[in-house]
Design a protein around this motif. Structure first.
Motif, short mmCIF file in Angstrom:
data_model
loop_
_atom_site.label_atom_id
_atom_site.label_comp_id
_atom_site.label_asym_id
_atom_site.label_seq_id
_atom_site.Cartn_x
_atom_site.Cartn_y
_atom_site.Cartn_z
N UNK A 2 59.56 -5.71 33.78
CA UNK A 2 58.81 -5.15 32.66
C UNK A 2 59.20 -3.70 32.43
N UNK A 3 59.42 -2.97 33.50
CA UNK A 3 59.86 -1.58 33.38
C UNK A 3 61.17 -1.48 32.60
N UNK A 4 62.03 -2.47 32.79
CA UNK A 4 63.32 -2.50 32.10
C UNK A 4 63.27 -3.28 30.78
N UNK A 5 62.06 -3.54 30.31
CA UNK A 5 61.83 -4.11 28.98
C UNK A 5 62.44 -5.50 28.79
N UNK A 6 62.42 -6.33 29.85
CA UNK A 6 62.90 -7.70 29.73
C UNK A 6 61.90 -8.52 28.93
N UNK A 7 62.40 -9.47 28.14
CA UNK A 7 61.50 -10.34 27.39
C UNK A 7 61.00 -11.46 28.31
N UNK A 8 60.10 -12.28 27.77
CA UNK A 8 59.47 -13.33 28.58
C UNK A 8 60.49 -14.32 29.13
N UNK A 9 61.49 -14.68 28.35
CA UNK A 9 62.49 -15.65 28.82
C UNK A 9 63.27 -15.10 30.02
N UNK A 10 63.76 -13.86 29.91
CA UNK A 10 64.49 -13.26 31.02
C UNK A 10 63.59 -13.06 32.23
N UNK A 11 62.34 -12.65 31.97
CA UNK A 11 61.36 -12.47 33.03
C UNK A 11 61.15 -13.79 33.78
N UNK A 12 60.95 -14.86 33.03
CA UNK A 12 60.71 -16.18 33.63
C UNK A 12 61.88 -16.61 34.51
N UNK A 13 63.08 -16.47 33.99
CA UNK A 13 64.27 -16.87 34.76
C UNK A 13 64.41 -16.05 36.03
N UNK A 14 64.18 -14.75 35.94
CA UNK A 14 64.31 -13.87 37.12
C UNK A 14 63.23 -14.18 38.15
N UNK A 15 62.01 -14.40 37.72
CA UNK A 15 60.92 -14.69 38.66
C UNK A 15 61.20 -16.02 39.37
N UNK A 16 61.71 -16.98 38.66
CA UNK A 16 62.06 -18.27 39.29
C UNK A 16 63.12 -18.07 40.37
N UNK A 17 64.10 -17.23 40.09
CA UNK A 17 65.15 -16.96 41.09
C UNK A 17 64.55 -16.26 42.32
N UNK A 18 63.73 -15.25 42.09
CA UNK A 18 63.13 -14.49 43.20
C UNK A 18 62.19 -15.38 44.02
#
Length: 144
Positions: A125-141
């Protein structure tokens, strides 16, 4: 009461619980800033929170339980919205992060991975990612 009424009221209870979580984060410093107020207003509209419910939740958000959706993507979206609230006043404090971690556990993110998930959420969120990028990154983490 029909099945659709039960689903509808259950869904609305989830929305009320989610809105209460957003309010908890906004009120952590006992001040709701203009940015937080705008985000609360948008969230209330999106979640179909009536003005009466809005006022009650604002007065006592602890009264409302987090009622996580069954869908993993919906839970990630909730985490996204909660994390955005942390940044609504343009500063992050430890209490907000602590509440985010607790809410993430209530949203059924694994206890042993919740801090890593929340740290990544804040970074995204700090780096202004949208929901789609956020979702993909959280799934990876969350797989690590």
């Amino acid at each position: 009461m029909s099945i659709s009424d039960l689903y509808s009221s259950g869904k609305h209870l989830q929305e009320i619980g989610h809105f209460a979580s957003i309010v908890k984060i906004a009120k952590i410093d006992n001040v709701i800033t203009e940015g937080e107020q705008k985000l609360l207003d948008r969230a209330a509209k999106k979640l179909n929170i009536s003005s009466d419910e809005y006022e009650k939740i604002l007065k006592n958000p602890e009264k409302y339980l987090v009622n996580p959706p069954a869908s993993y993507d919906d839970r990630i979206e909730r985490l996204y919205r909660l994390t955005k609230m942390i940044f609504a006043d343009e500063e992050v404090d430890r209490e907000e992060v602590d509440i985010l971690n607790k809410i993430a556990v209530a949203l059924q993110f694994p206890l042993d991975n919740v801090e890593k998930v929340c740290d990544e959420a804040i970074h995204l969120v700090l780096n202004d990612n949208d929901l789609e990028d956020f979702t993909n990154a959280i799934k990876r983490v969350n797989l690590d």
